[in-house]
Enzyme design. Structure first.
Site, PDB file in Angstrom:
ATOM      1  CB  CYS A  20       1.534   9.593 -41.037  1.00  0.00           C
ATOM      2  SG  CYS A  20       3.047   9.816 -40.133  1.00  0.00           S
ATOM      3  CG  ASN A 122       0.143   5.593 -42.148  1.00  0.00           C
ATOM      4  OD1 ASN A 122      -0.950   5.053 -42.244  1.00  0.00           O
ATOM      5  ND2 ASN A 122       0.782   5.662 -41.000  1.00  0.00           N
ATOM      6  N   GLY A 123       3.410   4.560 -41.826  1.00  0.00           N
ATOM      7  CA  GLY A 123       3.847   3.242 -41.401  1.00  0.00           C
ATOM      8  C   GLY A 123       5.225   3.307 -40.796  1.00  0.00           C
TER       9      GLY A 123
END
Ligand code: AMP
Length: 484
Positions: A20, A122-123
């Site tokens: 993302c 994100n991740g």
């Protein structure tokens, strides 16, 4: 709840694992506009859905919707006019399988004991399943099927009073890879996991600060790059300025090498490396390792272009566009089924026969994952009259799935997990095939080499050496959520 203009839609959607983009802006009345522009520059990191939450004094506003940034935040929609305030955070979501669900689109917003709290991430959190189960068993009502929501519940339950300390409490309990941005009455908080697996950069425009997944998210608004946010670092930005703390002890850096190979935009600079330069260097190393006589170097556009240029520079063989890409089709990976993926590849590329007919062609691509793209492209080259088709790949064979936020198929779908290079060459129909070696990849990135005890990047997708325990080894969570 904030004003929420979320729309419904029907896009392929994943419950859990995705690459993302995040953006955060503090200190300007243009915060939401800057965030939207940053997200637009980072569209390559996620195309399924997007969202922005803004903060105006103590009031939050939000819009989240399926589709691209431009479709959601164009002038006609009027959403940006409603996202008023001096601070904003935003998110682009990437996903591949599962049902479309509005409830999974970020940033998330909740009313907590200290006020509103918005979060985008994100991740991938590798222990999210376990935490989620224990939160549910002790009374949490989960609203989404994402790991990001786990963080919000942990923040909500913390006994600290300060939102930043509550977030630290939460992040001490989670494991995995994350770059996150959050908004609360305290201001904007940005944080990166202790290994620094996913990128996050800090910039400034006038009096305002900006954080973004990549530097191209700063460039688009004319923000100056200040620095990468450090592994384990937390940055708080508010009316008092900017504060940096190191609440999580940094671990040996394990920045994702696949960001350089494929994921990041070539014009970004991450961890002091220009992505475009890194890709060209990889092409040089690839040529040094596995060159074969040929008449033309042809990149698989767009991701193979810089490596192919490097390869051509190294070998003095002409570089030419033997494949033309239709830019109005999304990345082939986002098609949820194998059938859709194959159609997607046909729709996306066409041979440029005048540059390849009668020639010995070296095709350069960034990676082979399932092998679907390569079969189509090689076929195309032969039909266009290439006399020989050789393939050179700017990454080692992808043998293991990513557990840290890059969407990869399960192991049984990774062609290099079950076939060696010769078998893959036969399968995709090339005259020869070579991948860059893992050492060659490290050399291209100007490292001293890969030391088996201390790899400087996360390269688990190529080596199976996971720097953070990946959770259940079959990649499936206990609650039916896919977490490859
Ligand atoms: P395939 O071998 O058909 O599965 O597709 C490989 C191509 O997909 C590569 O050449 C890349 O351009 C692209 N690719 C590789 N990894 C990813 C990923 N995680 N997400 C989206 N696209 C990817």
């Amino acid at each position: 709840m904030p004003h929420d203009g979320a729309q419904d839609g029907h896009m392929p959607f994943d419950g859990f694992q995705e690459e993302c983009a995040v953006v955060g802006v503090y200190g300007t009345d243009e915060a939401a506009v800057h965030t939207a522009l940053g997200l637009h520059a980072l569209q390559h990191r996620g195309q399924e859905a997007t969202g922005i939450v803004s903060l105006d004094d103590t009031i939050f506003h939000s819009h989240r919707g399926f589709g691209h940034v431009g479709e959601n935040f164009d002038a006609a929609s009027g959403y940006l006019d409603k996202l008023i305030g001096h601070a904003a955070i935003g998110h682009n979501r990437y996903s591949t399988t599962g049902e479309p669900e509005l409830r999974n689109i970020q940033p998330f917003f909740s009313e907590l004991a200290f006020g509103g709290f918005a979060l985008a991430h994100n991740g991938n959190l590798t222990n999210a399943d376990r935490l989620r189960q224990s939160l549910i068993q002790t009374g949490s009502l989960m609203q989404s099927s994402t790991d990001t929501e786990v963080i919000i519940h942990l923040v909500a339950r913390s006994h600290q009073t300060d939102p930043a300390l509550r977030l630290v409490d939460a992040m001490k309990q989670v494991e995995g890879a994350y770059s996150l941005v959050s908004l609360s009455p305290l201001g904007l908080i940005a944080m990166r996991d202790p290994h620094g697996v996913r990128p996050l950069v800090l910039g400034q425009i006038g009096e305002a600060y900006v954080v973004a997944s990549e530097t191209c998210g700063l460039d688009i608004i004319g923000a100056d790059f200040i620095r990468d946010i450090k592994p384990g670092e937390m940055i708080i930005i508010n009316q008092d300025g900017i504060t940096s703390t190191q609440p999580l002890a940094p671990q040996p850096s394990r920045f994702c090498v696949f960001e350089y190979v494929y994921f990041a935009r070539p014009d970004s600079v991450l961890e002091n490396q220009h992505v475009y330069g890194a890709r060209k260097n990889i092409g040089h190393e690839l040529a040094k390792e596995s060159h074969i006589e040929a008449d033309v170097i042809v990149p698989v556009p767009d991701s193979g272009v810089p490596a192919a240029l490097g390869y051509a520079e190294e070998t003095n063989i002409p570089f030419d566009f033997g494949i033309i890409r239709n830019h109005y089709v999304g990345r082939t990976f986002i098609q949820p089924t194998d059938l859709g993926r194959q159609t997607g590849v046909k729709m996306k590329h066409n041979a440029n026969s005048m540059t390849v007919a009668g020639k010995r062609v070296i095709l350069v691509d960034d990676s082979i994952v399932r092998g679907t793209t390569s079969i189509k492209i090689v076929n195309m080259m032969r039909q266009a009259g290439a006399s020989e088709v050789h393939m050179r790949i700017a990454s080692p064979p992808t043998t293991h799935p990513c557990f840290y936020g890059v969407d990869t198929p399960d192991r049984d779908k990774l062609i290099a997990a079950s076939m060696d290079t010769d078998a893959i060459a036969k399968h995709i129909g090339v005259d020869s095939l070579a991948f860059i070696s893992i050492d060659g990849l490290y050399r291209a990135l100007n490292e001293t080499g890969r030391n088996a005890n201390a790899p400087q990047y996360c390269d688990a997708c190529f080596t199976g050496e996971y720097p953070i325990a990946p959770g259940r080894s079959d990649g499936h969570s206990t609650n039916g959520i896919i977490s490859k």
